[in-house]
Design an enzyme around this catalytic site. Sequence first.
Site, mmCIF file in Angstrom:
data_model
loop_
_atom_site.group_PDB
_atom_site.id
_atom_site.type_symbol
_atom_site.label_atom_id
_atom_site.label_comp_id
_atom_site.label_asym_id
_atom_site.label_seq_id
_atom_site.Cartn_x
_atom_site.Cartn_y
_atom_site.Cartn_z
ATOM 1 N N ARG A 1 17.804 52.292 87.501
ATOM 2 C CA ARG A 1 17.120 53.512 87.781
ATOM 3 C C ARG A 1 18.513 54.311 88.392
ATOM 4 O O ARG A 1 18.993 55.590 88.344
ATOM 5 C CB ARG A 1 16.256 53.805 89.105
ATOM 6 C CG ARG A 1 14.930 53.184 88.956
ATOM 7 C CD ARG A 1 13.802 53.267 90.179
ATOM 8 N NE ARG A 1 13.040 53.142 90.324
ATOM 9 C CZ ARG A 1 11.325 54.102 89.843
ATOM 10 N NH1 ARG A 1 11.737 55.062 88.399
ATOM 11 N NH2 ARG A 1 10.778 53.238 89.705
ATOM 12 N N ASP B 1 4.682 61.219 78.726
ATOM 13 C CA ASP B 1 4.283 60.585 77.679
ATOM 14 C C ASP B 1 3.163 61.022 77.488
ATOM 15 O O ASP B 1 2.691 61.711 76.422
ATOM 16 C CB ASP B 1 4.722 59.095 77.979
ATOM 17 C CG ASP B 1 4.223 58.315 77.153
ATOM 18 O OD1 ASP B 1 4.308 58.256 76.292
ATOM 19 O OD2 ASP B 1 4.547 56.919 77.302
ATOM 20 N N THR B 2 1.628 59.729 77.853
ATOM 21 C CA THR B 2 0.607 60.338 77.350
ATOM 22 C C THR B 2 0.688 61.981 77.893
ATOM 23 O O THR B 2 -0.740 62.747 77.386
ATOM 24 C CB THR B 2 -0.410 59.887 78.100
ATOM 25 O OG1 THR B 2 -0.136 59.092 79.503
ATOM 26 C CG2 THR B 2 0.142 58.136 77.353
ATOM 27 N N GLY C 1 10.803 58.774 89.647
ATOM 28 C CA GLY C 1 11.686 58.905 88.244
ATOM 29 C C GLY C 1 12.424 60.265 88.293
ATOM 30 O O GLY C 1 13.126 59.941 88.235
ATOM 31 N N THR D 1 -0.301 61.633 83.377
ATOM 32 C CA THR D 1 0.038 61.472 85.203
ATOM 33 C C THR D 1 -0.208 62.455 85.194
ATOM 34 O O THR D 1 -0.149 63.488 86.536
ATOM 35 C CB THR D 1 1.103 61.086 85.513
ATOM 36 O OG1 THR D 1 1.637 60.296 84.994
ATOM 37 C CG2 THR D 1 2.183 60.466 86.096
ATOM 38 N N LYS E 1 8.374 62.911 75.335
ATOM 39 C CA LYS E 1 8.114 62.002 74.315
ATOM 40 C C LYS E 1 6.875 62.010 74.129
ATOM 41 O O LYS E 1 5.596 61.514 74.321
ATOM 42 C CB LYS E 1 7.983 60.637 75.036
ATOM 43 C CG LYS E 1 7.808 58.870 74.125
ATOM 44 C CD LYS E 1 8.523 58.411 74.706
ATOM 45 C CE LYS E 1 8.064 57.637 76.061
ATOM 46 N NZ LYS E 1 8.246 56.075 76.826
HETATM 47 P P1 5GP Z 1 2.656 59.833 81.209
HETATM 48 O O1 5GP Z 1 1.502 59.716 82.119
HETATM 49 O O2 5GP Z 1 2.575 61.137 80.939
HETATM 50 O O3 5GP Z 1 1.870 58.649 79.937
HETATM 51 O O4 5GP Z 1 3.445 58.774 81.631
HETATM 52 C C1 5GP Z 1 4.527 59.347 82.878
HETATM 53 C C2 5GP Z 1 4.998 58.748 83.995
HETATM 54 O O5 5GP Z 1 5.392 56.932 83.062
HETATM 55 C C3 5GP Z 1 6.056 58.971 84.016
HETATM 56 O O6 5GP Z 1 7.006 59.689 85.063
HETATM 57 C C4 5GP Z 1 7.021 57.545 83.914
HETATM 58 O O7 5GP Z 1 7.537 56.951 85.099
HETATM 59 C C5 5GP Z 1 6.884 56.281 82.671
HETATM 60 N N1 5GP Z 1 6.902 56.334 81.721
HETATM 61 C C6 5GP Z 1 6.548 56.800 81.125
HETATM 62 N N2 5GP Z 1 7.597 56.754 79.481
HETATM 63 C C7 5GP Z 1 8.633 55.914 80.185
HETATM 64 C C8 5GP Z 1 9.814 55.291 79.669
HETATM 65 O O8 5GP Z 1 9.856 55.247 78.095
HETATM 66 N N3 5GP Z 1 10.307 54.721 79.787
HETATM 67 C C9 5GP Z 1 10.284 54.872 81.831
HETATM 68 N N4 5GP Z 1 11.305 54.095 82.341
HETATM 69 N N5 5GP Z 1 8.738 55.337 82.246
HETATM 70 C C10 5GP Z 1 8.406 56.042 81.404
#
Ligand code: 5GP
Length: 181
Positions: free
Chosen positions: A165, A103-104, A44, A107, A131
């Site tokens: 994308r 997000d969370t 991404g 990752t 987020k």
């Molecule tokens: P986390 O592990 O912080 O929840 O999420 C990280 C990854 O989840 C980001 O790098 C992305 O690839 C995906 N992700 C999280 N939120 C979104 C979103 O709103 N849209 C998209 N397309 N991918 C997201």
Amino acid sequence: MPNAESLEVLYSEKVIAERIRILGAEITQNYQGKELILVCVLKGAFPFLADLCRAIDMDVRIEFLGVSSYGAGTKSTGVVRITQDLAHPIKDKHVLLIEDIVDTGLTLRYILDNLTTRNPSSIGICTLLDKPANRRVEVEVDYSGFTIPDHFVIGYGMDLAESYRNLPYIGYFPPETLGKD
Ligand code: 5GP
């Protein structure tokens, strides 16, 4: 797959470019005299890396780290798999992770734990979008483009089932448009 025409635009190409110009200037100032490696988290973050690295006015190295979350759907599971590792060691180097969105935080937590074992001088985090509504683990973001509400966003590198994308802007589908098409 919903039609991109029903997208609500959050950040236009122009707004993204202007924000990245400012982030690039901050990074240039803060890493003066240091050996900096930008680690682009795939897939991404690739458009963000491409634009950000050209807004940084000093020599940098570029590395790619491929990760994918186990599990389907739009929710992060926290179980991360490295699909493509860095090509070179990062020992004693300054690393700046380039992410599309936090997000969370799961990752990034995994990536940070993994890269820390390789003994870099420092690891910073630069994300285009933050987020915070769904954060499950604390991660310290050093540079953030925009803080967004709890929408599933697409475009500018971010996908929905691998589509969208290549949109030059960032948007989301209003709930009433989902389930159609
Ligand atoms: P986390 O592990 O912080 O929840 O999420 C990280 C990854 O989840 C980001 O790098 C992305 O690839 C995906 N992700 C999280 N939120 C979104 C979103 O709103 N849209 C998209 N397309 N991918 C997201």
